[in-house]
Structures are given as C-alpha cells and as structure tokens.
Write an enzyme that holds these catalytic residues in place. Structure first.
Site, mmCIF file in Angstrom:
data_model
loop_
_atom_site.group_PDB
_atom_site.id
_atom_site.type_symbol
_atom_site.label_atom_id
_atom_site.label_comp_id
_atom_site.label_asym_id
_atom_site.label_seq_id
_atom_site.Cartn_x
_atom_site.Cartn_y
_atom_site.Cartn_z
ATOM 1 N N SER A 78 -7.237 -6.908 6.701
ATOM 2 C CA SER A 78 -6.554 -5.660 7.647
ATOM 3 C C SER A 78 -5.413 -6.178 8.217
ATOM 4 O O SER A 78 -5.426 -7.345 9.053
ATOM 5 C CB SER A 78 -7.845 -5.383 8.665
ATOM 6 O OG SER A 78 -6.870 -4.721 9.814
ATOM 7 N N ASN A 79 -4.399 -5.326 8.224
ATOM 8 C CA ASN A 79 -3.072 -5.536 8.736
ATOM 9 C C ASN A 79 -3.236 -5.149 10.173
ATOM 10 O O ASN A 79 -2.547 -6.008 10.992
ATOM 11 C CB ASN A 79 -2.102 -4.778 7.932
ATOM 12 C CG ASN A 79 -1.761 -4.981 6.659
ATOM 13 O OD1 ASN A 79 -1.716 -6.209 6.155
ATOM 14 N ND2 ASN A 79 -1.480 -3.852 5.744
#
Ligand SMILES: Cc1ncc(COP(=O)(O)O)c(C=O)c1O
Length: 267
Positions: A78-79
């Site tokens: 996940s960014n």
C-alpha cells in the site's frame, strides 16, 4: 467561501508548494486535444503520492489530540501505509500497520520489497491479517490493544479516506483551480483514479463550488461502478457536512472499464 471553510481545519504542512500541472505533449498529439496531468505523484514525502494531502489534515488532528501512535491498514504494498509510516517517523510518532496480501502471492518481491521494505526503514510495527474484510472494527481492535498498553493511538482509515482526510483534496481542488486560471485553461473534465474515494469526494465537492460546469470523473481501481458509487457519495456527503457547504445534487461520475482483478490488469 470554500477556502474560508477549509481554513478552519488545522493542517500539518507536508507539501509546501503546488504540485505541477504539466502538459503531456505526446498523449495530447495522440488524442488530438491537450491533456494535462496534475503531478501529485511528485509530493514530497517518502517518494510522493496522493495520500500526503489527506495526511496533512489527519495527522494535524492526531497531534492535536495528543496521539502517540498512528494506526492504519492496507495491502502489503500500500502506498497509503508507506506514506503514513513515513509521516509517523517524521513526527516522532509510532505507526502500527495491519497488512493484508490481497493477491495471495508468495512473490518475495511483493512480500518484502518496495513499500514493505520502506515500512521497516520507517520503524512501523507490522501486523499481518488474513483479510481486511471489516477494517473499521479491525483497526479499532488494534487501537484498543494499544490503549491497554498505555499508548494513545489515532486511527487513520484505509487510504486516509475519511471526511477529514478528503479535506486534502478540497485543498487540491482550490490549488488546481488557481493553476487553471493562471494558464487560462477551461478543461472539459477532470479525470482521476477512484479507490478509497477521498480524492474524488474532495475534488468533486471543490469543483462543484468553483466550476460547477466541470465534470469530475473517477476511474475505479478496485471496484465496479455500482460498488464504488455509494462509497464516493457517502464520503462526499460527510465532507459537505464537515465543511458546511452545499451537497451537489448530481451523483458522482464513475467509469469502471479499466478495473481488473490485479489492480489495473485489463478485464
Ligand atoms: C495510484 C493511485 N492514485 C489514486 C488513487 C485514488 O485515491 P483514493 O484512494 O483517494 O480514491 C489510488 C487508490 O487506490 C491509487 O492507487
């Protein structure tokens, strides 16, 4: 009016300048009309990305509340989790991240490289979960465990997409509107990726106030249009309530023709 409503909310400055609005000459030539890109991939924190704008409001609220730990969740790569862990490290806060493996891969690059490696460098405490099927209660359970240890957790939802986080994209709407004025551009539409929905809810609400004739169209990255629509509509409603501005009558606009099972793989 919108800027005044927004100014009531404390903001932690993580991005001090406007992100560039760039003409894409080759894509424009290909499509026969000018196409510009708002370069939110160039934001300053931990390799950039769109979550920084949401974190400016979320982390300001967490600090005002006296929190010592940010708790969030997402996929292993996940960014959003990467940027949350980075701002926690920058601000001297702990970060607890609940991570799922949504594509059930055993690829060591996915499991250990990229954003996951950065979480180690930022000192995040990672907890693997089988699936984030009820993230609100999973995050609350994690926060409660931390409270019992004497810590002061502050929950940041998946993608930073609460009404408070979406304020970041109201601010981005004001910023983009000023750039359009400066370049004397009258675009036919604003097109963006729509995932956890905060980016779209914020921009949609901002442009409803600033340029009511300009459509804001979300291209879904993880859901069908039918699944995504109530998510964006609810968040936009909560955001309008938070800011005290009028809720648009028209439903949010979405396209799901590019959404595939592996985050972008074509149908
Ligand atoms: C690269 C990228 N841009 C934009 C978005 C959309 O932002 P939001 O989560 O606010 O809908 C996502 C979310 O998945 C994304 O991965």
């Amino acid at each position: 009016m919108l800027a005044t409503a927004l100014a009531r909310f404390p903001r932690l400055t993580l991005q001090s300048s406007a992100t560039p609005l760039e003409l894409l000459p080759r894509l424009s030539a290909e499509l026969g009309r000018p196409v510009y890109c708002k370069r939110d991939d160039t934001t300053s924190l931990a390799l950039g990305g769109n979550k920084v704008r949401k974190l400016e409001y979320l982390v300001a609220a967490a600090l005002a509340d006296g929190a010592d730990t940010l708790v969030t969740a997402g996929a292993i790569q996940s960014n959003h989790v990467r940027q949350t862990a980075a701002v926690a490290a920058q601000q001297g806060l702990g970060c607890v991240a609940l991570l799922e493996n949504p594509i059930a891969t055993a690829d060591p690059g996915y499991l250990h490289g990229g954003n996951r490696l950065l979480l180690e460098l930022f000192g995040a405490e990672v907890s693997a979960v089988a699936a984030l099927d009820d993230p609100v209660s999973q995050l609350e359970t994690a926060a409660e465990r931390l409270r019992q240890q004497g810590r002061k957790p502050w929950v940041i939802p998946i993608g930073g997409s609460s009404a408070l986080g979406a304020l970041g994209y109201v601010r981005a709407g004001l910023e983009l509107d000023a750039q359009l004025h400066e370049l004397q551009l009258q675009p036919a539409a604003v097109i963006l990726a729509s995932g956890s929905a905060g980016t779209q809810a914020g921009l949609d609400l901002a442009f409803h106030q600033l340029r009511p004739e300009l459509p804001v169209i979300g291209v879904t990255v993880s859901r069908t249009e039918a699944e995504q629509l109530p998510k964006v509509a609810l968040l936009r409603q909560q955001l309008a309530g938070l800011l005290g501005v009028a809720l648009p009558e028209d439903p949010p606009q979405l396209r799901d023709g590019y959404f595939g099972p592996c985050y972008g793989e074509p149908n």
